[in-house]
Enzyme design. Structure first.
Site, PDB file in Angstrom:
ATOM      1  N   ASP A   1     -62.110  -7.301 -31.552  1.00 16.61           N
ATOM      2  CA  ASP A   1     -60.713  -7.241 -31.958  1.00 16.61           C
ATOM      3  C   ASP A   1     -60.496  -8.297 -33.038  1.00 16.61           C
ATOM      4  O   ASP A   1     -60.707  -9.488 -32.794  1.00 16.61           O
ATOM      5  CB  ASP A   1     -59.819  -7.544 -30.748  1.00 16.61           C
TER       6      ASP A   1
ATOM      7  N   ASP B   1     -55.938  -5.545 -35.274  1.00 15.69           N
ATOM      8  CA  ASP B   1     -54.653  -5.612 -34.589  1.00 15.69           C
ATOM      9  C   ASP B   1     -53.503  -5.452 -35.585  1.00 15.69           C
ATOM     10  O   ASP B   1     -53.535  -5.997 -36.693  1.00 15.69           O
ATOM     11  CB  ASP B   1     -54.567  -6.968 -33.880  1.00 15.69           C
TER      12      ASP B   1
ATOM     13  N   GLU C   1     -55.125  -0.520 -35.692  1.00 15.20           N
ATOM     14  CA  GLU C   1     -54.040  -0.266 -34.736  1.00 15.20           C
ATOM     15  C   GLU C   1     -52.779   0.033 -35.541  1.00 15.20           C
ATOM     16  O   GLU C   1     -52.271  -0.826 -36.264  1.00 15.20           O
ATOM     17  CB  GLU C   1     -53.790  -1.468 -33.832  1.00 15.20           C
TER      18      GLU C   1
ATOM     19  N   HIS D   1     -54.296  -1.432 -23.573  1.00 11.04           N
ATOM     20  CA  HIS D   1     -53.802  -2.607 -22.862  1.00 11.04           C
ATOM     21  C   HIS D   1     -52.306  -2.835 -23.042  1.00 11.04           C
ATOM     22  O   HIS D   1     -51.760  -3.765 -22.439  1.00 11.04           O
ATOM     23  CB  HIS D   1     -54.563  -3.849 -23.336  1.00 11.04           C
ATOM     24  N   ASP D   2     -51.651  -1.999 -23.851  1.00 12.12           N
ATOM     25  CA  ASP D   2     -50.221  -2.169 -24.109  1.00 12.12           C
ATOM     26  C   ASP D   2     -49.345  -1.084 -23.517  1.00 12.12           C
ATOM     27  O   ASP D   2     -48.123  -1.245 -23.466  1.00 12.12           O
ATOM     28  CB  ASP D   2     -49.962  -2.209 -25.629  1.00 12.12           C
TER      29      ASP D   2
END
Length: 546
Positions: free
Chosen positions: A109, A211, A274, A335-336
């Site tokens: 990431d 990200d 992302e 994860h969100d």
């Protein structure tokens, strides 16, 4: 390579990221290898055989860099180290070697939009207005009334501007005030992040998930964001404004082209972005002449209504919007966002997995979804997520999708020998890897068989997609590799049995979501049970409807 248009024996080998299955690991929650209740690199290393057995091709690990953990690693204080919580650089090197030794790839990431306020760059930047690092971040004088420079909002609640009392200026942060945004208009910032990327790729990293990549550029004139006319009480306060001046600026494409150029310095590396945008804007991130990100993450399945007609429209719209040569991808969880088993229910979760792994493009699987893990209710006293703390009462907390992986029925689900950082699910004694591994009809068995089937059939890996006419809860499509094979997928996205009528003999069932019906011959119709999907190998000469 244009994998969409190359066919049969003339088709060039696809890149690993086009045919592979990506598996996201949230490192705090995958496996505790050191006995402190928090997952780490030794823990991941100890579970690699599980991932290889599952059929995973690439592992994406959420941030493991040094961090004060204000946002659990997404506030980076050193881009080229490993946080002691997760291990050492030597642990990381061992992980790279072990991943590659099992024929898998490792993705990291990258968080280039912002750093921690404890990063040495920001410490220098706030030391004085004339510090050489000052322009590495975004600073503005107060408005005439002494307040923030404009109306820009933080995604984590409140103004996106925080006053630095010592210098009398505000700094911008799209997220927490402890996550100041970097200034991507400064060429020194660009060069520094590019060198970070090279550092990790020299260590063997196979690529990056970047990200909030659509946030990287902000309006140079710092104009206000317009009001959102659709905003209503009960919505996320961030939605009060339309982020036209703070996200998805056209200038971001040049920044991304620079990131891609760095990745292209190394062979066979992957760049993922992302991007939470509508499909028509998402596809712009493939870049001019496909020199943007290889895969702009397609999150549309996270928000689309779970019914066959809505899904059919989404898939058709996305396929039509892709630029020539653009490779599709699909995501069901991360994860969100809420886990798929909670969103659609445990029965439809199997149908969702079949959809994810048979659509054209690269699928990403979130840890635990392969065993049907669901959102875990978090008691108020154990809430960790700063998002939930800053914007309470709206159900925005992410802790419930980040709970420990459920390995077995021992205390703490085999994740740790001590109380984990987040509670394990109440059903862990039944929903766990050990219990499902020996069950021929379990979710884990189904997903493993589904991935193996995908690998075994080139039509599922690189074949074309064609929707077939269907109504009601039936979603019907075929994957075709010219001159090789055709594979039919029929999904019942509903709670009642249904029948798909087809002309004549079609072929044999390769897999059902119930892990039965193997080799059943299909002729004239496909009878689907409630919440069932089947994959059918189409016989040579069989006629399929338009």
């Amino acid at each position: 390579m244009d994998a969409q248009n190359e066919t049969g024996a003339n088709r060039a080998p696809a890149s690993w990221w086009q045919t592979g299955v990506i598996y996201q690991i949230y490192p705090r929650s995958f496996q505790d290898g050191t006995g402190d209740g928090i997952g780490d690199l030794p823990g991941i290393l100890s579970r690699l055989d599980y991932l290889a057995d599952l059929g995973i091709d690439a592992i994406w690990v959420s941030p493991i860099f040094p961090s004060p953990m204000a946002d659990f690693g997404y506030d980076v204080s050193d881009y080229v180290g490993i946080d002691p919580l997760f291990g050492t650089v030597e642990d990381f090197d061992r992980l790279v070697t072990a991943v590659h030794g099992r024929g898998m790839k490792l993705l990291l990431d990258l968080v280039p939009n912002h750093t921690s306020d404890q990063h040495v760059w920001f410490r220098q930047a706030r030391a004085s207005r004339d510090n050489p690092k000052r322009d590495w971040y975004i600073w503005r004088d107060p408005a005439p009334d002494g307040g923030p420079p404009n109306n820009w909002l933080s995604e984590f609640g409140g103004s996106a501007w925080t006053l630095d009392a010592a210098s009398g200026q505000y700094y911008y942060h799209a997220f927490l005030d402890r996550q100041p945004d970097l200034n991507w208009r400064n060429p020194q910032v660009v060069a520094a992040i590019h060198e970070v990327m090279r550092t990790w790729m020299r260590r063997g990293v196979d690529g990056f998930r970047v990200d909030v990549i659509w946030h990287l550029m902000k309006d140079a004139e710092f104009r206000d964001n317009p009001e959102n006319p659709a905003f209503a009480a009960g919505m996320n306060p961030y939605a009060r404004l339309l982020p036209q001046r703070t996200t998805d600026l056209s200038e971001v494409q040049d920044v991304i082209a620079g990131l891609r150029a760095v990745v292209d310095e190394f062979p066979e590396r992957l760049l993922i972005g992302e991007i939470y945008l509508p499909v028509e804007r998402l596809v712009a991130y493939y870049g001019a002449e496909l020199k943007g990100v290889h895969l702009p993450f397609n999150f549309a399945l996270l928000d689309t209504a779970w019914n066959a007609r809505a899904l059919d429209r989404l898939i058709t719209t996305y396929e039509a919007a892709l630029p020539p040569g653009g490779w599709p991808n699909w995501v069901l969880g991360n994860h969100d966002r809420p886990r798929i088993a909670t969103r659609v229910g445990p029965d439809q979760a199997r149908v969702a997995a079949m959809l994810l792994l048979t659509l054209r493009g690269t699928p990403t699987l979130y840890y635990g979804d392969e065993i049907g893990m669901a959102n875990v209710p978090i008691p108020p006293e154990r809430i960790q997520d700063p998002y939930e703390k800053n914007v309470p009462g709206l159900g925005l907390g992410r802790d419930g999708v980040r709970t420990p992986m459920q390995w077995d029925d021992s205390p703490f689900a085999g994740f740790s020998d001590v109380e984990p950082w987040l509670p394990v699910a109440a059903d862990f004694s039944e929903v766990n890897v050990a219990a499902q591994r020996g069950n021929g009809h379990s979710m884990l068995t189904f997903v493993r068989r589904l991935i193996a089937l995908r690998r075994a059939h080139p039509a599922l890996l690189v074949g074309d997609y064609r929707a077939l006419a269907a109504q009601g809860d039936l979603l019907l499509y075929v994957r075709t590799l010219e001159g090789a094979e055709r594979v039919l997928v029929a999904l019942n996205v509903g709670p009642d049995p249904l029948v798909a009528t087809l002309p004549g003999t079609v072929g044999e069932v390769l897999l059902s979501t119930f892990c039965d019906r193997q080799d059943e011959r299909i002729s004239g119709e496909i009878a689907l049970r409630a919440n069932e999907g089947v994959i059918v190998g189409v016989a040579a000469g069989a006629v399929l409807p338009e």
